[in-house]
Design a protein around this motif. Sequence first.
Motif: not given
Length: 338
Positions: A7, A18, A77, A80, A84, A96
């Motif tokens: 991110t 992505s 975000r 994500v 991660e 992703l």
Amino acid sequence: MPGVTMTMVARDAGVSVSTVSHVINGTRPVNPDTRRQVLASMERLGFRHRPVTGSLAAGSTLTIGLALSASVNPALRELVDGVEAEASRRGVQMILADTHDDAEHEAKVVARLLAHHVHGLLVVPSVDWQDGALRLIRERSVPLVVIDRLQDIRADQVGVENEAAAISLVDHLLQRGHTRVAYVGGPHGQATFRERRSGYQEAHRRRGLAVDPDLVIEDSVSEDTARRAVAALLAGPQPPTGLFTAGYAATLGALRAARSAGIAVPGDLAMVCFDEVPWSGIVDPTMTALAQPWFAIGARAVQMLIRRMNTPDAPVQSLRLAGEVVHRRSCGCEGSGR
């Protein structure tokens, strides 16, 4: 720089998360200039893609897929990042895929993830995913964890406690004397909005107040539809004095509608909203919001998926994490915020 995530790289490079994932994992061709831009950001920030060491069996690489639409809510975000970070900690590779919150596109990206032989999937499902993405996952018997939009299916799931959070937000307005509190949310077919609307209704029931059906707006799937719906409410003969927006797009649309109509928030219209986003504490007025523990949700989702991959017959888990109401000025409180 320790702790650098995809991110962070995406923000630095000015691309989507992505796209960074595709550059790292080679899952889709990326424009050469964009690729160089991403690699330069990785180098500048000190991002290092850890080699994968986890395995279900000796010699096999653990790879998981994360399918969601980051465009629906900027706060995702943090989800994500949570996925991660936990995957990296466990030596697991993450791929992703952006679903665009569209069932047809979602099925295509899930099919691509399955073609890359992922060992498990984390999915924030679209409304109509059953005949597409879910069917493909079941056909392949791939371990699955549903995130955020919990479903009436037999699968591990993790999200926030929507109904209790909505009750807390709406009751705060009712406590302040607002008897005409409107609700603006997304599709009723989406579990999160269904639960948040239920919380809105329950808050009224507990106070012995009837809900005016004219103040309940559903299917506000975009900022524009929410703006038009709220504008109509504010222009009506009995406009609400309080407003609960149940999602990111609804909040943006409502703020734009109020500004266009010359309605002062919170002077004329007290607002509370679901989802703490980066600008919640910056806009004027600052927004009273429900902060979801996205990072923790992402980390727990990875833990649940690895558990399912290692122990296929383990009991199914459905986990709800508590959110936090951050009081600011939009509800009529001064509040310290954060």
